[in-house]
Design an enzyme around this catalytic site. Structure first.
Site, short mmCIF file in Angstrom:
data_model
loop_
_atom_site.label_atom_id
_atom_site.label_comp_id
_atom_site.label_asym_id
_atom_site.label_seq_id
_atom_site.Cartn_x
_atom_site.Cartn_y
_atom_site.Cartn_z
N GLU A 65 -29.79 -33.29 41.73
CA GLU A 65 -30.73 -33.95 40.81
C GLU A 65 -31.33 -32.96 39.82
O GLU A 65 -31.61 -31.81 40.16
CB GLU A 65 -31.87 -34.63 41.58
N HIS A 304 -34.50 -36.80 21.07
CA HIS A 304 -33.85 -36.13 22.20
C HIS A 304 -32.44 -36.66 22.27
O HIS A 304 -32.22 -37.84 22.53
CB HIS A 304 -34.58 -36.40 23.53
N PHE A 403 -35.17 -37.09 31.04
CA PHE A 403 -35.73 -36.10 30.11
C PHE A 403 -36.48 -36.84 28.99
O PHE A 403 -37.60 -36.48 28.64
CB PHE A 403 -34.58 -35.27 29.54
N1 LIG Z 1 -33.62 -27.29 26.33
C1 LIG Z 1 -33.16 -28.52 26.55
N2 LIG Z 1 -32.56 -28.81 27.70
C2 LIG Z 1 -32.11 -30.06 27.88
C3 LIG Z 1 -32.25 -31.06 26.90
N3 LIG Z 1 -31.71 -32.20 27.37
C4 LIG Z 1 -31.26 -31.91 28.61
N4 LIG Z 1 -31.50 -30.62 28.93
C5 LIG Z 1 -31.19 -29.93 30.19
O1 LIG Z 1 -30.46 -30.82 31.00
C6 LIG Z 1 -31.29 -31.31 32.05
C7 LIG Z 1 -31.15 -32.81 32.11
O2 LIG Z 1 -31.32 -33.24 33.39
P1 LIG Z 1 -32.52 -34.19 33.83
O3 LIG Z 1 -33.78 -33.44 33.63
O4 LIG Z 1 -32.17 -34.69 35.17
O5 LIG Z 1 -32.50 -35.41 32.85
P2 LIG Z 1 -31.27 -36.41 32.60
O6 LIG Z 1 -30.00 -35.83 33.16
O7 LIG Z 1 -31.31 -36.66 31.15
O8 LIG Z 1 -31.66 -37.71 33.39
P3 LIG Z 1 -30.96 -38.31 34.73
O9 LIG Z 1 -29.84 -39.16 34.25
O10 LIG Z 1 -32.03 -39.09 35.41
O11 LIG Z 1 -30.50 -37.15 35.53
C8 LIG Z 1 -32.72 -30.88 31.75
O12 LIG Z 1 -33.51 -30.70 32.85
C9 LIG Z 1 -32.47 -29.61 30.93
O13 LIG Z 1 -32.26 -28.52 31.79
C10 LIG Z 1 -32.90 -30.71 25.67
O14 LIG Z 1 -33.09 -31.52 24.78
N5 LIG Z 1 -33.34 -29.44 25.56
#
Ligand SMILES: Nc1nc2c(ncn2[C@@H]2O[C@H](COP(=O)(O)OP(=O)(O)OP(=O)(O)O)[C@@H](O)[C@H]2O)c(=O)[nH]1
Ligand SMILES: [Mg+2]
Length: 445
Positions: A65, A304, A403
């Site tokens: 996760e 985003h 995110f």
């Molecule tokens: N710096 C930065 N990192 C990002 C960005 N988008 C995603 N990431 C990275 O990728 C990860 C995404 O994983 P999650 O935080 O679980 O969010 P998600 O994958 O969009 O959502 P889920 O589908 O619920 O997992 C973040 O924690 C960051 O480490 C962004 O816009 N900027």
């Protein structure tokens, strides 16, 4: 005194559960020495009276996760801890951060990171008492956990196709990731601390809200001072989107050093300051209750744009770069803005391509200087991105991304109008007027 307090705390459904959980699921086999006998309708024998020693709740989340779902699990646990504290002196031990799939900067060691790197721990403490893992070791005198409760689903799934709240001690479905050594001490992954071990281990099948754990922690593992709930994401929110949810969420303020970096970027590149943008915050989150719509935000659009695994797996919510650029342009025109801040996990060449697709506008993204990346890691940089997005006039996220959800909540906390916040890109296969994210209005005490 005990019984009336308990019945006030537990709404009738939970009271019922509490009784059935205590009797049906655990009988005497979780740990005979631990059991406080309890019978339905007779709660007098719950032990109260003399001050009990402080107890420690630890937790962790499935390793796959990401950071922002983990933040959501914290909120569930925080409210469970509040429930426990109505009866006993519990403190939450914050699980060190590390080993996350998305933290890809190879040159950095990204484990054993304390919460203070990312969050304002004093703010967390205004909601529930929390301590870092190192403090737990210091305070309890040893790197030992008394009991691991490893949560899992039910092997048989839902019975009769019906979802109901339940919890039972069961065989582990998957081979446990914690194994006893020659001395019967459980070894495994404890946030990268190799000297930590646990004295006892159980698998529990669970289907329910976090509150379902309260009777077990209070009455079934009573000789265990420190209890570690692993796979805590198996527990759902007790009251999603309601006041407890929002209080926990509001207490999760980012660390000041990260907010300052984001603020500096806003001021230098985006002409954005709290005074002009009406996004001032109070020192104590409990005193901050801005009127919805009172925040104006800086003169920029923020998006985003979740790429990487989202784009590779061709989720329907993902737009190609040209399609994303079209949507950014349309929003810039609609809100009469010239600048767009892009938070993204996209590789450099995609960011370059997106900039090329928006030649008439100023496109910004945050590139951390080496020192900032070294000190605050990939997680800190992601928070800086979120903070900058939270202060824009208008925000557009990626559908389904936690995110993006966390940014949307942050904007609610700052006092933005929900219309300027709960927006998302439409994926390539979706219509232009695709369904927008559900609005979760903030709820105050
Ligand atoms: N710096 C930065 N990192 C990002 C960005 N988008 C995603 N990431 C990275 O990728 C990860 C995404 O994983 P999650 O935080 O679980 O969010 P998600 O994958 O969009 O959502 P889920 O589908 O619920 O997992 C973040 O924690 C960051 O480490 C962004 O816009 N900027
Ligand atoms: Mg993820």
């Amino acid at each position: 005194m005990a019984a009336p307090i308990r019945s006030i705390i537990f709404p009738s459904v939970l009271l019922f559960l509490y009784i059935s959980v205590g009797i049906g699921a655990f009988n005497s086999d979780i740990d005979p020495s631990d059991n406080v006998a309890f019978h339905s309708g007779n709660q007098q024998n719950v032990q109260f009276g003399a001050a009990k020693p402080r107890r420690f709740l630890l937790y962790d989340v499935n390793h796959g996760e990401g950071f922002n779902l983990r933040r959501d699990v914290y909120m569930r646990i925080a409210n469970l801890l509040r429930r426990l504290r109505q009866d006993e002196d519990w403190v939450l031990v914050l699980p060190p951060w590390g080993g996350l799939y998305h933290w890809k900067t190879r040159s950095l060691e990204q484990i054993r990171i304390p919460w203070s790197t990312f969050f304002n721990v004093e703010s967390l403490n205004r909601f529930i008492p929390v301590i870092e893992f190192d403090e737990f070791v210091k305070e309890s005198g040893q790197a030992v956990i008394d009991q691991i409760l490893y949560l899992q689903g039910y092997k048989e799934g839902w019975t009769n196709g019906k979802w109901e709240e339940k919890i039972d001690e069961r065989e582990c479905i998957d081979p446990p990731s914690y194994q006893p050594d020659g001395k019967g001490l459980y070894r495994g992954w404890f946030w990268g601390y190799s000297d930590v071990y646990a004295k006892a281990f159980k698998c529990l099948s669970v289907q329910g809200m976090a509150g379902i754990m309260a009777p077990i922690l209070l009455h079934n593992v009573t000789t265990r001072r420190s209890v570690f709930i692993d796979r805590a994401e198996e527990m759902l929110h007790d009251y999603y989107g309601q006041v407890d949810y929002w209080n926990a969420r509001r207490s999760m303020r980012f660390a000041k050093h990260l907010r300052d970096i984001g603020d500096e970027f806003r001021a230098n590149s985006l002409e954005s300051t709290d005074e002009k943008d009406k996004t001032q915050t109070t020192e104590d989150w409990r005193e901050m209750k801005p009127k919805p719509g009172s925040a104006l935000g800086g003169p920029y659009l923020a998006v985003h744009l979740r790429r990487e695994d989202y784009a590779r797996s061709k989720r329907k919510e993902v737009a190609t770069l040209p399609r994303a650029a079209e949507q950014i342009k349309a929003a810039l025109i609609k809100y009469d803005l010239r600048k767009v801040f892009v938070a993204t996990d996209a590789p450099k060449h995609e960011i370059k391509e997106l900039k090329k697709l928006l030649p008439d506008y100023k496109v910004y993204n945050y590139v951390p200087p080496k020192g900032i990346l070294e000190n605050f890691k990939d997680g800190g940089v992601a928070i800086i991105d979120q903070w900058i997005c939270a202060h824009a006039r208008y925000f557009m996220g990626t559908g389904g991304s936690t995110f993006s959800f966390r940014i949307q909540e942050e904007r609610q906390i700052l006092g933005f109008d929900t219309k300027m916040t709960y927006n998302r890109f439409c994926g390539d296969t979706e219509p232009e007027d695709c369904e927008q994210p559900s609005v979760w209005k903030i709820v105050y005490d």
